[in-house]
Design a protein around this motif. Sequence first.
Motif, mmCIF file in Angstrom:
data_model
loop_
_atom_site.group_PDB
_atom_site.id
_atom_site.type_symbol
_atom_site.label_atom_id
_atom_site.label_comp_id
_atom_site.label_asym_id
_atom_site.label_seq_id
_atom_site.Cartn_x
_atom_site.Cartn_y
_atom_site.Cartn_z
ATOM 1 N N PHE A 119 72.813 23.931 -29.325
ATOM 2 C CA PHE A 119 73.564 23.242 -28.274
ATOM 3 C C PHE A 119 73.083 23.715 -26.905
ATOM 4 C CE2 PHE A 119 76.135 22.587 -31.963
ATOM 5 C CZ PHE A 119 76.633 21.306 -31.787
ATOM 6 N N GLN A 120 73.532 22.974 -25.892
ATOM 7 C CA GLN A 120 73.031 23.241 -24.537
ATOM 8 C C GLN A 120 73.404 24.633 -24.045
ATOM 9 O OE1 GLN A 120 73.864 19.857 -22.121
ATOM 10 N NE2 GLN A 120 73.267 20.910 -20.259
ATOM 11 N N LEU A 130 71.667 12.884 -31.168
ATOM 12 C CA LEU A 130 71.755 14.147 -31.923
ATOM 13 C C LEU A 130 73.013 14.161 -32.790
ATOM 14 C CD1 LEU A 130 70.545 16.956 -29.461
ATOM 15 C CD2 LEU A 130 69.241 15.601 -31.087
ATOM 16 N N ASP A 131 74.122 13.647 -32.244
ATOM 17 C CA ASP A 131 75.382 13.637 -33.008
ATOM 18 C C ASP A 131 75.263 12.821 -34.289
ATOM 19 O OD1 ASP A 131 76.588 15.188 -31.085
ATOM 20 O OD2 ASP A 131 77.661 13.538 -30.120
ATOM 21 N N ARG A 191 70.913 22.795 -35.269
ATOM 22 C CA ARG A 191 71.094 22.268 -33.906
ATOM 23 C C ARG A 191 71.376 23.397 -32.927
ATOM 24 N NH1 ARG A 191 75.209 17.370 -32.256
ATOM 25 N NH2 ARG A 191 74.669 17.241 -30.055
ATOM 26 N N LYS A 203 71.318 10.122 -25.553
ATOM 27 C CA LYS A 203 70.588 11.263 -26.133
ATOM 28 C C LYS A 203 71.512 12.160 -26.969
ATOM 29 C CE LYS A 203 69.216 12.672 -22.065
ATOM 30 N NZ LYS A 203 69.913 11.665 -21.226
ATOM 31 N N THR A 204 72.680 12.487 -26.408
ATOM 32 C CA THR A 204 73.596 13.361 -27.149
ATOM 33 C C THR A 204 74.132 12.642 -28.381
ATOM 34 O OG1 THR A 204 74.169 14.416 -25.077
ATOM 35 C CG2 THR A 204 75.667 14.793 -26.919
ATOM 36 N N THR A 205 74.434 11.365 -28.223
ATOM 37 C CA THR A 205 74.914 10.581 -29.373
ATOM 38 C C THR A 205 73.837 10.536 -30.456
ATOM 39 O OG1 THR A 205 76.181 9.251 -27.808
ATOM 40 C CG2 THR A 205 75.981 8.389 -30.039
ATOM 41 N N ASP A 226 68.949 20.902 -27.724
ATOM 42 C CA ASP A 226 69.549 20.068 -26.678
ATOM 43 C C ASP A 226 69.450 20.749 -25.313
ATOM 44 O OD1 ASP A 226 70.923 18.102 -25.403
ATOM 45 O OD2 ASP A 226 72.814 18.396 -26.456
ATOM 46 N N GLU A 227 68.672 20.179 -24.432
ATOM 47 C CA GLU A 227 68.503 20.652 -23.050
ATOM 48 C C GLU A 227 68.438 22.174 -22.939
ATOM 49 O OE1 GLU A 227 70.622 18.757 -19.932
ATOM 50 O OE2 GLU A 227 70.949 16.936 -21.085
ATOM 51 N N ASN A 285 70.863 9.593 -17.547
ATOM 52 C CA ASN A 285 72.240 9.890 -17.959
ATOM 53 C C ASN A 285 72.841 8.687 -18.665
ATOM 54 O OD1 ASN A 285 72.143 12.410 -16.811
ATOM 55 N ND2 ASN A 285 73.005 11.721 -14.852
#
Length: 246
Positions: free
Chosen positions: A86-87, A48-49, A84, A44-46, A171-172, A40
């Motif tokens: 999203f989760q 992709l962003d 993309r 990871k999200t950043t 993403d996840e 955490n």
Amino acid sequence: MNAKILETENVTVSFDGFKALNQLNFSMDVGELRVVIGPNGAGKTTFLDVITGKVQPTIGRVLFKGKNLRSLREHQIARRGIGRKFQTPRVYLNLTPRENLEITSNLNKNVFSTLFGRSQTTEENSIKGLLETIGLTPKADIPAALLSHGEKQRLEIGMLVGQSPDLLLVDEPVAGLTDEETYNIGELLLTLAQSHSILVIEHDMEFVRQIAKKVTVLHEGSVLCEGNFEEVQNDPRVVEVYLGQQ
Ligand SMILES: Nc1ncnc2c1ncn2[C@@H]1O[C@H](COP(=O)(O)OP(=O)(O)OP(=O)(O)O)[C@@H](O)[C@H]1O
């Protein structure tokens, strides 16, 4: 040397001085399926962003098919071929899976095929093929609201593929899914990987084991290590920062 679909060079993203990404160097080949893991807050999200243009790098650059994405807006980057997922699924619940695929598919957007009237059959066949690929043919004509969470995830992956992106960011995809649904998503991604470049962010290590050829581990905004699943799993640094937290 293989052609690169995606590269980041020394990408740093600072939020009020805090570096969510810190001199991140990453690259993946055309046609590769890559899994990115990390504890955490690893970035990871950043990551992709910054690929999709939602966030601009403070320093460094992101190259897609060798071209710098700097200063392109999100929709321009999407149009260049980065899709993309999203989760949480973003499907139209009151429409059927077939209709969801029809409205998001760009198979019909070719002016010439529209002019020459070939598009309808071609599109119908492509949507039929997509429904088969995502395993939703038997449920193609019921409202998407009646699908399970895993089926909705598969539908959204199908909607993404229907837009024919060159690179799929996922993403996840298995958060909150049953073991069986998780396995099905894994098989779907493996099938899609035969004809697409795919980058998957995931936490579920069983799932990573199922699909991964090469894994990149992020930690504190940088690449900690890369390798196949066993190499990464046995790397003491990974055990310390990531697997140790499981
Ligand atoms: N807009 C923002 N402003 C300030 N800090 C942010 C912002 N976005 C992310 N961060 C911080 O950057 C770090 C990386 O966040 P990020 O969401 O990319 O991590 P992650 O690896 O996706 O984590 P998780 O697995 O929990 O989703 C975190 O410490 C987060 O709090």
